[in-house]
Design an enzyme around this catalytic site. Structure first.
Site, PDB file in Angstrom:
ATOM      1  N   HIS A 233      19.346  -9.800  -4.351  1.00 46.71           N
ATOM      2  CA  HIS A 233      20.457  -8.863  -4.265  1.00 46.71           C
ATOM      3  C   HIS A 233      21.715  -9.560  -4.763  1.00 46.71           C
ATOM      4  CE1 HIS A 233      23.311  -6.004  -2.517  1.00 46.71           C
ATOM      5  NE2 HIS A 233      22.292  -5.164  -2.445  1.00 46.71           N
TER       6      HIS A 233
ATOM      7  N   ASP B  22      15.109  -1.924  -0.616  1.00 49.02           N
ATOM      8  CA  ASP B  22      14.158  -1.149  -1.416  1.00 49.02           C
ATOM      9  C   ASP B  22      12.722  -1.616  -1.255  1.00 49.02           C
ATOM     10  OD1 ASP B  22      15.997   0.564  -2.539  1.00 49.02           O
ATOM     11  OD2 ASP B  22      16.618  -0.957  -3.963  1.00 49.02           O
TER      12      ASP B  22
HETATM   13  N1  ACO Z   1      12.221 -12.199  -8.873  1.00 49.70           N
HETATM   14  C1  ACO Z   1      12.221 -13.423  -9.477  1.00 49.70           C
HETATM   15  N2  ACO Z   1      13.341 -14.118  -9.749  1.00 49.70           N
HETATM   16  C2  ACO Z   1      14.519 -13.564  -9.426  1.00 49.70           C
HETATM   17  C3  ACO Z   1      14.595 -12.292  -8.802  1.00 49.70           C
HETATM   18  C4  ACO Z   1      13.386 -11.607  -8.516  1.00 49.70           C
HETATM   19  N3  ACO Z   1      13.395 -10.415  -7.917  1.00 49.70           N
HETATM   20  N4  ACO Z   1      15.880 -11.972  -8.575  1.00 49.70           N
HETATM   21  C5  ACO Z   1      16.608 -12.991  -9.063  1.00 49.70           C
HETATM   22  N5  ACO Z   1      15.780 -13.959  -9.568  1.00 49.70           N
HETATM   23  C6  ACO Z   1      16.197 -15.244 -10.116  1.00 49.70           C
HETATM   24  C7  ACO Z   1      16.773 -15.075 -11.518  1.00 49.70           C
HETATM   25  O1  ACO Z   1      15.773 -15.260 -12.500  1.00 49.70           O
HETATM   26  C8  ACO Z   1      17.819 -16.162 -11.568  1.00 49.70           C
HETATM   27  O2  ACO Z   1      17.162 -17.375 -11.826  1.00 49.70           O
HETATM   28  P1  ACO Z   1      17.934 -18.551 -12.634  1.00 49.70           P
HETATM   29  O3  ACO Z   1      19.116 -18.923 -11.800  1.00 49.70           O
HETATM   30  O4  ACO Z   1      16.915 -19.629 -12.714  1.00 49.70           O
HETATM   31  O5  ACO Z   1      18.302 -17.965 -13.958  1.00 49.70           O
HETATM   32  C9  ACO Z   1      18.355 -16.231 -10.126  1.00 49.70           C
HETATM   33  O6  ACO Z   1      17.285 -15.720  -9.305  1.00 49.70           O
HETATM   34  C10 ACO Z   1      19.600 -15.377  -9.915  1.00 49.70           C
HETATM   35  O7  ACO Z   1      19.350 -14.069 -10.374  1.00 49.70           O
HETATM   36  P2  ACO Z   1      20.476 -13.104 -11.007  1.00 49.70           P
HETATM   37  O8  ACO Z   1      19.797 -12.030 -11.772  1.00 49.70           O
HETATM   38  O9  ACO Z   1      21.490 -13.935 -11.725  1.00 49.70           O
HETATM   39  O10 ACO Z   1      21.127 -12.525  -9.699  1.00 49.70           O
HETATM   40  P3  ACO Z   1      21.963 -11.188  -9.586  1.00 49.70           P
HETATM   41  O11 ACO Z   1      22.741 -11.295  -8.339  1.00 49.70           O
HETATM   42  O12 ACO Z   1      22.697 -10.900 -10.832  1.00 49.70           O
HETATM   43  O13 ACO Z   1      20.816 -10.074  -9.476  1.00 49.70           O
HETATM   44  C11 ACO Z   1      19.326  -8.458  -8.666  1.00 49.70           C
HETATM   45  C12 ACO Z   1      20.491  -9.404  -8.338  1.00 49.70           C
HETATM   46  C13 ACO Z   1      19.631  -7.638  -9.924  1.00 49.70           C
HETATM   47  C14 ACO Z   1      19.136  -7.480  -7.520  1.00 49.70           C
HETATM   48  C15 ACO Z   1      18.039  -9.288  -8.869  1.00 49.70           C
HETATM   49  O14 ACO Z   1      17.769 -10.064  -7.729  1.00 49.70           O
HETATM   50  C16 ACO Z   1      16.821  -8.447  -9.247  1.00 49.70           C
HETATM   51  O15 ACO Z   1      16.640  -8.114 -10.418  1.00 49.70           O
HETATM   52  N6  ACO Z   1      15.991  -8.036  -8.213  1.00 49.70           N
HETATM   53  C17 ACO Z   1      14.880  -7.168  -8.457  1.00 49.70           C
HETATM   54  C18 ACO Z   1      15.352  -5.715  -8.562  1.00 49.70           C
HETATM   55  C19 ACO Z   1      15.738  -5.132  -7.206  1.00 49.70           C
HETATM   56  O16 ACO Z   1      15.023  -5.249  -6.231  1.00 49.70           O
HETATM   57  N7  ACO Z   1      16.892  -4.442  -7.172  1.00 49.70           N
HETATM   58  C20 ACO Z   1      17.375  -3.777  -5.963  1.00 49.70           C
HETATM   59  C21 ACO Z   1      18.653  -4.347  -5.468  1.00 49.70           C
HETATM   60  S1  ACO Z   1      19.107  -3.571  -3.918  1.00 49.70           S
HETATM   61  C22 ACO Z   1      19.851  -2.116  -4.316  1.00 49.70           C
HETATM   62  O17 ACO Z   1      20.304  -1.884  -5.399  1.00 49.70           O
HETATM   63  C23 ACO Z   1      19.955  -1.025  -3.272  1.00 49.70           C
END
Ligand code: ACO
Length: 431
Positions: A308, A366
């Protein structure tokens, strides 16, 4: 506006500027740059608003590091357990928990507004049969301004109040009718003897040939899903509502803008993506393969329902949602549902994996909501409309707060321009 006792000094070349710092009641200090352009002639640059507070608010507080979500100071887990959606609506709208008399009056006001203007049915019927329920919701909620003229004057506090009540009351009817229309079944009218969640379930699942007996456990689970999604401070759709409203647009147009923003897969569409992923995994023995893919930098796959932008700890809503999933699936006699088994084992294995621990990736709201909604009988296309229905009170509370704020002005961000500088027009034959 919060108290200003501290300040920061910004130095640009030989010049220094004092910037006030506001201390909130909770959370990090906020640097006030409102006068920066006037004094120093520079803008700040923050695409995605990762470090920018767009307003002050007293409604919702999130501490993503600690996994805390408070509405008007009350923790979400306490509200989910002890309260119910309409009481939380009152809390969000008015800032205090209602007395018994206030709650009774509020519930009866909302109940009396649940019907839609009969002519709105023609509006629904104008959509193609295969329209996505979110497309219908964006259109129908926007069209409410054409049906309820007496609540579009935003300078009139009474009209704002009526618009708020109408939106909270009619949203379940609109969402249910969008669903009914998309599956070719007749619209089911609301019933005033049912509570908010039971009424919604009945409008979705009853048919004229056979009524729908509302199960109290399913109704409670539905109510919890509404409660857990009621507000989440300045997220994308809420900021959209505020921005639309800053121009003086009417409340129905502003909420339609919020619904449009929520529709995106990065916002309201994640629970659908998560359910699809759990089904794709299919069985517990395939989990290690998917965890390995999520960790592989060369593979775009991510564990849906994990991670998140704000929460770097357990999403407090996910814990309640998991408990609800257990209750609902047990009631429906599908506690051995393979999707739930995969979800539980996936959660366990991911939490034990150093990759997820180091990156502070925890299950979000979610992760379990799609499982519950599907078990209740909703198709995936209804997941986001249910989110929109639940979030309406958050949008309205933030909208009301903004309009009542004397500092309210039109939202107009600046930009870092990287295009061409001025150049002369070239006639077409010379290009
Ligand atoms: N699975 C694997 N790796 C992940 C995941 C995941 N679900 N989420 C983040 N990471 C990793 C990224 O690859 C990144 O790695 P790095 O630092 O080595 O490059 C690190 O964790 C940080 O991730 P970011 O994308 O920079 O974090 P951000 O805060 O921008 O993204 C997000 C948050 C979009 C929710 C992300 O965690 C994701 O895509 N999750 C899956 C989709 C999801 O469940 N969304 C629902 C959110 S809740 C809502 O909207 C109500």
């Amino acid at each position: 506006m919060a108290d200003t006792q501290k300040s920061a000094t910004l130095t640009i070349g030989d010049d220094s500027y004092d910037l006030p710092i506001h201390s909130p009641t909770a959370g990090p200090d906020v640097l006030d740059i409102r006068k920066l352009y006037g004094q120093a002639g520079v803008f700040t640059y923050d695409p995605g608003f990762t470090s920018t507070a767009s307003c002050d608010s007293t409604i919702t507080y999130i501490d993503g590091g600690q996994g805390v979500l408070l509405h008007r100071g009350y923790p979400i887990d306490q509200l989910a357990e002890k309260s119910h959606y309409l009481e939380v609506c009152y809390l969000l709208l008015y800032g205090v928990l209602p007395t018994a008399a206030q709650l009774e009056e509020f519930e009866s006001t909302i109940t009396l507004h649940t019907m839609l203007h009969e002519q709105m049915q023609n509006f629904f019927r104008g959509f193609r049969r295969d329209a996505h329920p979110m497309a219908i919701m964006v259109g129908v909620v926007g069209a409410m301004s054409a049906f309820y003229h007496d609540s579009t004057d935003i300078s009139d506090e009474h009209q704002r109040e009526i618009a708020s009540h109408r939106l909270i009351a009619k949203m379940p009817t609109i969402a249910a009718w969008a669903y009914k229309y998309s599956i070719g079944q007749p619209f089911v009218y609301p019933r005033n003897d049912l509570d908010y969640a039971s009424n919604f379930l009945r409008m979705c699942f009853a048919v004229p040939a056979e009524d729908y007996e509302v199960n109290p456990i399913l109704s409670r689970a539905m109510d919890r899903i509404f409660t857990l999604h009621a507000d989440h401070e300045q997220n994308a759709s809420t900021s959209t509502v505020r921005l639309a409203s800053s121009s003086g647009a009417n409340p129905f147009a502003c909420i339609a803008a919020g619904i449009a923003c929520l529709w995106g897969p990065a916002h309201g569409g994640a629970n659908q993506a998560c359910l699809e992923m759990l089904k794709e995994i299919g069985s517990v023995d395939r989990i290690p393969e998917f965890i390995a893919r999520a960790k592989d930098k060369d593979d775009p796959f991510r564990l849906m329902g994990f991670g998140h932008r704000v929460y770097k700890n357990f999403d407090p809503r996910a814990t309640v949602m998991k408990q609800s999933a257990d209750e609902v699936l047990e009631l429906l006699g599908v506690e051995n549902n393979p999707v739930l088994q995969v979800a539980k084992e996936l959660e366990k294995q991911a939490l034990e994996d150093p990759y997820f621990a180091e990156k502070k990736l925890f299950p979000n709201v979610d992760f379990y909501s799609g499982i519950i909604l599907e078990a209740m009988g909703f198709p995936t296309s209804m997941f986001t409309p249910i989110f929109a229905l639940s979030r309406t009170v958050g949008w309205i509370s933030q909208w009301k707060e903004m309009i009542a704020d004397p500092q309210n002005k039109i939202g107009r961000p600046r930009q870092l321009y990287l295009g061409e500088t001025a150049r002369d027009y070239v006639d077409i034959e010379k290009r």
